[in-house]
Design a protein around this motif. Sequence first.
Motif, PDB file in Angstrom:
ATOM      1  N   GLY A  39       6.902 -23.922  14.179  1.00  0.00           N
ATOM      2  CA  GLY A  39       7.898 -23.968  15.254  1.00  0.00           C
ATOM      3  C   GLY A  39       7.579 -25.050  16.263  1.00  0.00           C
ATOM      4  O   GLY A  39       8.370 -25.311  17.169  1.00  0.00           O
ATOM      5  N   LYS A  40       6.395 -25.681  16.094  1.00  0.00           N
ATOM      6  CA  LYS A  40       6.000 -26.766  16.993  1.00  0.00           C
ATOM      7  C   LYS A  40       5.782 -28.055  16.196  1.00  0.00           C
ATOM      8  O   LYS A  40       5.557 -28.037  14.991  1.00  0.00           O
ATOM      9  N   TRP A  41       5.857 -29.161  16.932  1.00  0.00           N
ATOM     10  CA  TRP A  41       5.419 -30.433  16.368  1.00  0.00           C
ATOM     11  C   TRP A  41       3.893 -30.459  16.450  1.00  0.00           C
ATOM     12  O   TRP A  41       3.329 -30.376  17.544  1.00  0.00           O
ATOM     13  N   VAL A  42       3.209 -30.533  15.318  1.00  0.00           N
ATOM     14  CA  VAL A  42       1.746 -30.525  15.300  1.00  0.00           C
ATOM     15  C   VAL A  42       1.251 -31.935  14.966  1.00  0.00           C
ATOM     16  O   VAL A  42       1.452 -32.426  13.841  1.00  0.00           O
ATOM     17  N   TYR A  43       0.638 -32.576  15.959  1.00  0.00           N
ATOM     18  CA  TYR A  43       0.053 -33.905  15.748  1.00  0.00           C
ATOM     19  C   TYR A  43      -1.427 -33.689  15.444  1.00  0.00           C
ATOM     20  O   TYR A  43      -2.230 -33.390  16.324  1.00  0.00           O
ATOM     21  N   MET A  44      -1.774 -33.824  14.168  1.00  0.00           N
ATOM     22  CA  MET A  44      -3.100 -33.404  13.701  1.00  0.00           C
ATOM     23  C   MET A  44      -3.980 -34.617  13.408  1.00  0.00           C
ATOM     24  O   MET A  44      -3.564 -35.552  12.717  1.00  0.00           O
ATOM     25  N   ALA A  45      -5.196 -34.570  13.949  1.00  0.00           N
ATOM     26  CA  ALA A  45      -6.146 -35.669  13.764  1.00  0.00           C
ATOM     27  C   ALA A  45      -7.400 -35.156  13.070  1.00  0.00           C
ATOM     28  O   ALA A  45      -7.974 -34.138  13.477  1.00  0.00           O
ATOM     29  N   PHE A  46      -7.840 -35.859  12.028  1.00  0.00           N
ATOM     30  CA  PHE A  46      -9.108 -35.567  11.357  1.00  0.00           C
ATOM     31  C   PHE A  46     -10.110 -36.595  11.854  1.00  0.00           C
ATOM     32  O   PHE A  46      -9.889 -37.816  11.720  1.00  0.00           O
ATOM     33  N   VAL A  47     -11.224 -36.135  12.432  1.00  0.00           N
ATOM     34  CA  VAL A  47     -12.157 -37.067  13.082  1.00  0.00           C
ATOM     35  C   VAL A  47     -13.610 -36.718  12.786  1.00  0.00           C
ATOM     36  O   VAL A  47     -13.934 -35.614  12.334  1.00  0.00           O
ATOM     37  N   HIS A  48     -14.473 -37.699  13.066  1.00  0.00           N
ATOM     38  CA  HIS A  48     -15.912 -37.501  13.215  1.00  0.00           C
ATOM     39  C   HIS A  48     -16.218 -37.774  14.686  1.00  0.00           C
ATOM     40  O   HIS A  48     -15.840 -38.840  15.203  1.00  0.00           O
ATOM     41  N   VAL A  49     -16.877 -36.871  15.353  1.00  0.00           N
ATOM     42  CA  VAL A  49     -17.045 -37.017  16.804  1.00  0.00           C
ATOM     43  C   VAL A  49     -18.016 -38.125  17.186  1.00  0.00           C
ATOM     44  O   VAL A  49     -18.063 -38.532  18.349  1.00  0.00           O
ATOM     45  N   GLY A  50     -18.777 -38.635  16.245  1.00  0.00           N
ATOM     46  CA  GLY A  50     -19.695 -39.728  16.562  1.00  0.00           C
ATOM     47  C   GLY A  50     -19.151 -41.092  16.190  1.00  0.00           C
ATOM     48  O   GLY A  50     -19.839 -42.100  16.367  1.00  0.00           O
ATOM     49  N   ASP A  51     -17.927 -41.142  15.700  1.00  0.00           N
ATOM     50  CA  ASP A  51     -17.345 -42.402  15.242  1.00  0.00           C
ATOM     51  C   ASP A  51     -16.606 -43.098  16.393  1.00  0.00           C
ATOM     52  O   ASP A  51     -15.704 -42.509  16.989  1.00  0.00           O
TER      53      ASP A  51
END
Length: 478
Positions: free
Chosen positions: A347-359
């Motif tokens: 029901g929402k627009w989901v802007y999804m990010a896959f990350v490495h927190v040290g990058d």
Amino acid sequence: MLFVLLALVAGAQTNITIQGEVVDGAGKEVYLYHYTDMLTLSEELVAQTTINQNRHFELKAYANYPTLMILQIENYSQSFFVEPGRDYEVYVPRFDWDLNEKKNIFLDPEVLPLEFVNMPKDELNGLISNYEAVVAQYLDDHRIFFDARFRPQKRYFDSLEVEVRQKAPDTRNEFFNRYKRYQLASLKYSLHFDSRKNMVNRYIKNQPILYYDDNYMSFFTTLFANTVSKGTTKIPIWQMASWVNNLRVDVYLDSLGTDTLLRNEQVRELVALQALQESFYQSQYYEPGKVVSMISLIGSKSKFPEHKVLAERIIANLHKLEEGKAVPTFELPDVDKKMVSLESLKGKWVYMAFVHVGDPNCISELETMAHFKDSIYGKNKNVEFVTICCDREFQKMYHFLKNSKRGSKYNWTWLHFNGNYRLLEHYQVVSYPHFILINPEGQLQYAITPQPASGFLMHGPWQTKEQKEAEKPFFLRY
């Protein structure tokens, strides 16, 4: 007979067992895949299990013909052939599982160091390994005579064939003999030591198509790669595209028949399916939707059952994670280890990010998201930022958000991938950061979602009509 000769049937008797030991793999998931066919190269899960505390695992499968299997742990894999009725014992020594956090293993793959234990000398993988070592050594010793910069010499390829006959001779294993035959043929063709016409006359013409043989099909697809989709000597690409874009399937197939190598109806139809699969990615000429329709038409009209199955698989493969496709759901832990499901955000627009927190690249994009987050949330109640941390250790995400100075800026939904490497495969995550936009219906909005730095967040599809009108440039009238 259908070429789908390898399948798992619930409750059916298995005829292949793979037992293994992974030195530092206790608790990890092990997956066994095979290719459904060599045209789409779609991977199908055959079996899976968890490595026990004693570092052992066991997988069972069924096959009635030698078949290439892929054994995978996390993002690392190794392929080998399995034969019906044979048991396998494998060993994986100590391995650095953190390599994927030090480099991009999709651009620079790291092979799972799989070793066979207690295998007889005439076992198929041993025969193939010996053959490949003979070829590799010969090519290395005579590499200047195979280098395109120094006019490759065919007589050295003839000598290679003699070397193979002497050091890797034929055996009673007919699959191995065919493996050598098609591998050498592919190499000879790729080095331009023989023409496609001669290859077709020798290996294809007046012979049955071996759909079930991985080596034959791999050779077939190599032989006809890009021979039709980019136009032929008689038919330019714009003409091919016109027939496809107007769904002129009969004209398209008949036109291929003008090539003497494609007079055989079965060969011509298989080449057409391969060509259309290639055409899907040439959108400057072919309309992707019409390409899919053409493949469907060929499949529905074909009198060859193998082609009906292939057409379905090609279409399914082209539809993976494309615009309008329902995305794989999941349930992952947030920073407080509370499980959050993707379904709960429907029901929402989901802007999804896959990350490495040290990058650094990931941090840069996260900074852009943080800059626009309050403005976007303030104007649109149906937008949700979701960041999935793909670092192996949960604590990296926890310390990044809870104990670092910058963590408080990223005040939106954070989840940890929780070792779910299959999820990353389903979302086709091969580099970081990776972005996906899911629409309120739970479907993928774009085939490729723009990153924040592109300016995408300022004009996202979640904007209302009024917002878009308000952002139009204002011109003074004089």
